[in-house]
Write a protein that holds these residues in place. Structure first.
Motif, mmCIF file in Angstrom:
data_model
loop_
_atom_site.group_PDB
_atom_site.id
_atom_site.type_symbol
_atom_site.label_atom_id
_atom_site.label_comp_id
_atom_site.label_asym_id
_atom_site.label_seq_id
_atom_site.Cartn_x
_atom_site.Cartn_y
_atom_site.Cartn_z
ATOM 1 N N VAL A 126 -49.766 -23.528 59.864
ATOM 2 C CA VAL A 126 -50.209 -23.968 58.534
ATOM 3 C C VAL A 126 -50.120 -22.804 57.544
ATOM 4 C CG1 VAL A 126 -52.151 -24.886 57.206
ATOM 5 C CG2 VAL A 126 -51.689 -25.778 59.498
ATOM 6 N N GLY A 127 -50.652 -21.649 57.930
ATOM 7 C CA GLY A 127 -50.609 -20.490 57.039
ATOM 8 C C GLY A 127 -49.175 -20.046 56.756
ATOM 9 N N PHE A 128 -48.330 -20.013 57.797
ATOM 10 C CA PHE A 128 -46.925 -19.616 57.585
ATOM 11 C C PHE A 128 -46.230 -20.585 56.629
ATOM 12 C CE2 PHE A 128 -47.022 -17.350 61.898
ATOM 13 C CZ PHE A 128 -47.094 -16.099 61.322
ATOM 14 N N ALA A 129 -46.578 -21.863 56.750
ATOM 15 C CA ALA A 129 -45.982 -22.847 55.835
ATOM 16 C C ALA A 129 -46.447 -22.567 54.412
ATOM 17 C CB ALA A 129 -46.360 -24.257 56.266
ATOM 18 N N GLY A 130 -47.684 -22.079 54.277
ATOM 19 C CA GLY A 130 -48.177 -21.688 52.954
ATOM 20 C C GLY A 130 -47.377 -20.521 52.400
ATOM 21 N N VAL A 131 -47.079 -19.548 53.273
ATOM 22 C CA VAL A 131 -46.267 -18.391 52.852
ATOM 23 C C VAL A 131 -44.873 -18.862 52.413
ATOM 24 C CG1 VAL A 131 -45.093 -16.314 53.704
ATOM 25 C CG2 VAL A 131 -47.509 -16.711 54.279
ATOM 26 N N MET A 132 -44.248 -19.700 53.239
ATOM 27 C CA MET A 132 -42.900 -20.190 52.897
ATOM 28 C C MET A 132 -42.935 -21.041 51.629
ATOM 29 S SD MET A 132 -41.138 -21.029 56.612
ATOM 30 C CE MET A 132 -42.494 -21.700 57.549
ATOM 31 N N GLY A 133 -44.006 -21.838 51.489
ATOM 32 C CA GLY A 133 -44.163 -22.657 50.275
ATOM 33 C C GLY A 133 -44.313 -21.773 49.055
ATOM 34 N N GLY A 134 -45.061 -20.670 49.204
ATOM 35 C CA GLY A 134 -45.245 -19.735 48.097
ATOM 36 C C GLY A 134 -43.925 -19.117 47.667
ATOM 37 N N LYS A 135 -43.093 -18.818 48.659
ATOM 38 C CA LYS A 135 -41.787 -18.235 48.331
ATOM 39 C C LYS A 135 -40.908 -19.258 47.608
ATOM 40 C CE LYS A 135 -38.032 -15.569 50.275
ATOM 41 N NZ LYS A 135 -37.240 -15.264 51.454
ATOM 42 N N ILE A 136 -40.931 -20.496 48.113
ATOM 43 C CA ILE A 136 -40.142 -21.561 47.465
ATOM 44 C C ILE A 136 -40.595 -21.744 46.014
ATOM 45 C CG2 ILE A 136 -39.777 -24.086 47.444
ATOM 46 C CD1 ILE A 136 -39.816 -23.906 50.580
ATOM 47 N N ALA A 137 -41.928 -21.659 45.805
ATOM 48 C CA ALA A 137 -42.472 -21.863 44.453
ATOM 49 C C ALA A 137 -42.224 -20.664 43.534
ATOM 50 C CB ALA A 137 -43.976 -22.137 44.544
ATOM 51 N N GLY A 138 -41.755 -19.544 44.112
ATOM 52 C CA GLY A 138 -41.478 -18.363 43.287
ATOM 53 C C GLY A 138 -42.702 -17.520 43.017
ATOM 54 N N CYS A 139 -43.690 -17.583 43.908
ATOM 55 C CA CYS A 139 -44.885 -16.748 43.730
ATOM 56 C C CYS A 139 -44.476 -15.272 43.697
ATOM 57 C CB CYS A 139 -45.875 -16.979 44.873
ATOM 58 S SG CYS A 139 -46.776 -18.537 44.712
ATOM 59 N N GLY A 140 -45.291 -14.453 43.030
ATOM 60 C CA GLY A 140 -45.028 -13.007 42.952
ATOM 61 C C GLY A 140 -45.544 -12.337 44.212
ATOM 62 N N ASP A 141 -46.782 -11.837 44.158
ATOM 63 C CA ASP A 141 -47.392 -11.275 45.365
ATOM 64 C C ASP A 141 -47.759 -12.415 46.312
ATOM 65 O OD1 ASP A 141 -47.268 -8.639 44.455
ATOM 66 O OD2 ASP A 141 -49.168 -8.845 43.373
ATOM 67 N N ILE A 142 -47.253 -12.319 47.546
ATOM 68 C CA ILE A 142 -47.643 -13.286 48.589
ATOM 69 C C ILE A 142 -48.292 -12.464 49.697
ATOM 70 C CG2 ILE A 142 -46.877 -15.042 50.222
ATOM 71 C CD1 ILE A 142 -44.482 -15.601 48.385
ATOM 72 N N ILE A 143 -49.605 -12.588 49.796
ATOM 73 C CA ILE A 143 -50.382 -11.728 50.704
ATOM 74 C C ILE A 143 -50.818 -12.549 51.915
ATOM 75 C CG2 ILE A 143 -52.415 -10.248 50.887
ATOM 76 C CD1 ILE A 143 -52.385 -10.188 47.724
ATOM 77 N N ALA A 144 -50.394 -12.100 53.100
ATOM 78 C CA ALA A 144 -50.775 -12.819 54.324
ATOM 79 C C ALA A 144 -51.834 -12.018 55.066
ATOM 80 C CB ALA A 144 -49.555 -13.026 55.207
ATOM 81 N N VAL A 145 -52.895 -12.727 55.494
ATOM 82 C CA VAL A 145 -53.999 -12.082 56.208
ATOM 83 C C VAL A 145 -54.128 -12.711 57.591
ATOM 84 C CG1 VAL A 145 -56.458 -11.534 56.128
ATOM 85 C CG2 VAL A 145 -55.196 -11.869 53.983
ATOM 86 N N ASP A 146 -54.188 -11.881 58.604
ATOM 87 C CA ASP A 146 -54.465 -12.372 59.959
ATOM 88 C C ASP A 146 -55.137 -11.230 60.726
ATOM 89 O OD1 ASP A 146 -53.221 -15.066 61.579
ATOM 90 O OD2 ASP A 146 -53.931 -13.428 62.864
ATOM 91 N N VAL A 147 -55.517 -11.530 61.974
ATOM 92 C CA VAL A 147 -56.157 -10.491 62.786
ATOM 93 C C VAL A 147 -55.236 -10.056 63.922
ATOM 94 C CG1 VAL A 147 -58.556 -11.070 62.243
ATOM 95 C CG2 VAL A 147 -57.370 -12.347 64.041
#
Ligand SMILES: NC(=O)c1ccc[n+]([C@@H]2O[C@H](COP(=O)([O-])OP(=O)(O)OC[C@H]3O[C@@H](n4cnc5c(N)ncnc54)[C@H](O)[C@@H]3O)[C@@H](O)[C@H]2O)c1
Ligand SMILES: [Zn+2]
Ligand SMILES: [Zn+2]
Length: 367
Positions: A198-219
């Motif tokens: 789900v989170g990775f899809a959010g990252v890929m979606g952010g890239k598709i949408a042209g987001c600037g900073d895309i910050i991924a957080v995990d442990v």
């Protein structure tokens, strides 16, 4: 017909059983399963965090080939490759308004154990009825789905179809939360908490949408490496870094415009709220059971004009959104195949174990 299904009869347990599957009703399709992904919500269902009435068959990212159609089905024909997604009642005002994710009967449709008409299709060897999750129960060699939660997938082989299980839930949820709910303007910042499918899809979606900073957080470090590969511009390891301080540093003290919480840990929502920019939108998709957190209404929400919202299945209409996601995949902009790890159906326990141990991002059972 007789099928083999992975049946849950008590909390946390799965057993292979010979099950009698009914004929499809007028509005239904019989699907020969090719593959089924495992999503964290399957774990929640098997572990009874979402208490479906026993016994039932989990699995809600099924893909397969239509074997037979009911008398009222015009959209599908035998031989069609399909993905199964979430069901909705089709009758309430939100369903009528093409917003099935907001179906008034949502919880019953997803976790009530039954189909749209509130009946079941599977029977055990003792003659007792067996329910399904998400109107599909795809941990089975064949299943029945309503035509409304069945989506045609235009690919040339079963191998390619098996790559795409997660379009039916995990990918749709993460990408949809960004593309359908947040709708960020290009250049806006996005933080994603929890790097599973789900989170990775959010990252890929952010890239598709042209987001600037895309910050991924995990442990987990390997998850952060994958996030960079999929389009994150920054990663933060929540285990040994101060997440809010790092987000403020990356965004010059402003916070992020958009955030997605997909870690399954309720406390992460506090971190998310502390990371928001003014007028930011924080989208919560984690299944947290009765999880509770303290919210500082004035500091976190009112004064900064922050929106905290939930989202089911990425606020999507699967009939429209899954074909869009398939197009992104074919264009190489949504490389969902990078997340997959395949298992034989008989090895479902191993697949669940690996998922639990974070040794597989998207385990996929092949039939
Ligand atoms: N709302 C919906 O419609 C919907 C749909 C699908 C899944 N879900 C839910 O979304 C969540 C994510 O699903 P998934 O299949 O991607 O799960 P997953 O278990 O594969 O991924 C969760 C990730 O969160 C990370 N994580 C755990 N604790 C963390 C912390 N404290 N900080 C940062 N990261 C942390 C884990 O390392 C893991 O990488 C689950 O709760 C699932 O049930 C909701
Ligand atoms: Zn409805
Ligand atoms: Zn799911």
């Amino acid at each position: 017909m007789k099928i083999t299904a992975a049946v849950t009869r008590e909390k946390g347990k799965i057993s292979f059983e010979k099950v009698e599957l009914a004929e499809p009703k007028a509005n239904e399709v019989l699907v020969k399963m090719v593959a089924c992904g495992i999503c964290h919500t399957d774990v929640a269902v098997i572990e009874q965090f979402l208490p479906i009435e026993f016994p039932y068959v989990a699995g809600h990212e099924g893909v397969g080939v239509v074997e037979k159609v009911g008398s009222g089905v015009a959209e599908f024909a035998p031989g069609d490759r399909v993905a199964l997604s979430f069901p909705s009642c089709g009758k309430c005002c939100n369903c009528q308004d093409s917003r099935p994710y907001a179906c008034e009967d949502n919880f019953q449709m997803l976790f009530g154990g039954h189909y749209r008409d509130h009946t079941k299709r599977m029977k055990g060897e003792d003659g007792g009825e067996i329910g399904v999750m998400f109107g599909q129960g795809s941990f089975a060699t064949y299943t029945i789905a309503d035509q409304s939660n069945t989506v045609k997938i235009d690919v040339d082989s079963d191998e390619e179809l098996a790559m795409l299980c997660s379009l039916g839930c995990g990918i749709q949820t993460g990408a949809g939360s960004v593309l359908n709910r947040m709708k960020p303007r290009p250049g806006k910042s996005l933080a994603v908490f929890g790097c599973g499918t789900v989170g990775f899809a959010g990252v890929m979606g952010g890239k598709i949408a042209g987001c600037g900073d895309i910050i991924a957080v995990d442990v987990a470090k390997p998850r952060l490496d994958m996030a960079m590969e999929l389009g994150a511009t920054h990663v933060i390891n929540g285990k040994d870094e101060d997440v809010v301080a790092r987000i403020m540093e990356i965004t010059s003290g402003k916070g992020v415009n958009f955030a997605l919480e997909a870690s399954g840990n309720p406390n992460v929502t506090t971190t998310m709220l502390n990371s928001m920019a003014r007028e930011g939108m924080a989208v919560l998709v984690s299944v947290t059971g009765p999880g509770q957190i303290p919210v500082e209404l004035e500091r976190q929400i009112m004064n900064p004009s922050v929106t905290l919202t939930g989202a089911v299945e990425g606020c999507s209409n699967p009939k429209v959104f899954i074909p869009e996601l398939l197009k992104f995949y074919k264009e190489g902009r949504l490389p969902v195949d990078k997340l997959n790890k395949f298992y034989e159906f008989k090895d479902i326990e191993k697949a669940l174990h690996d998922f639990h141990e974070a040794a597989a991002i998207k385990p996929i059972l092949k039939f």
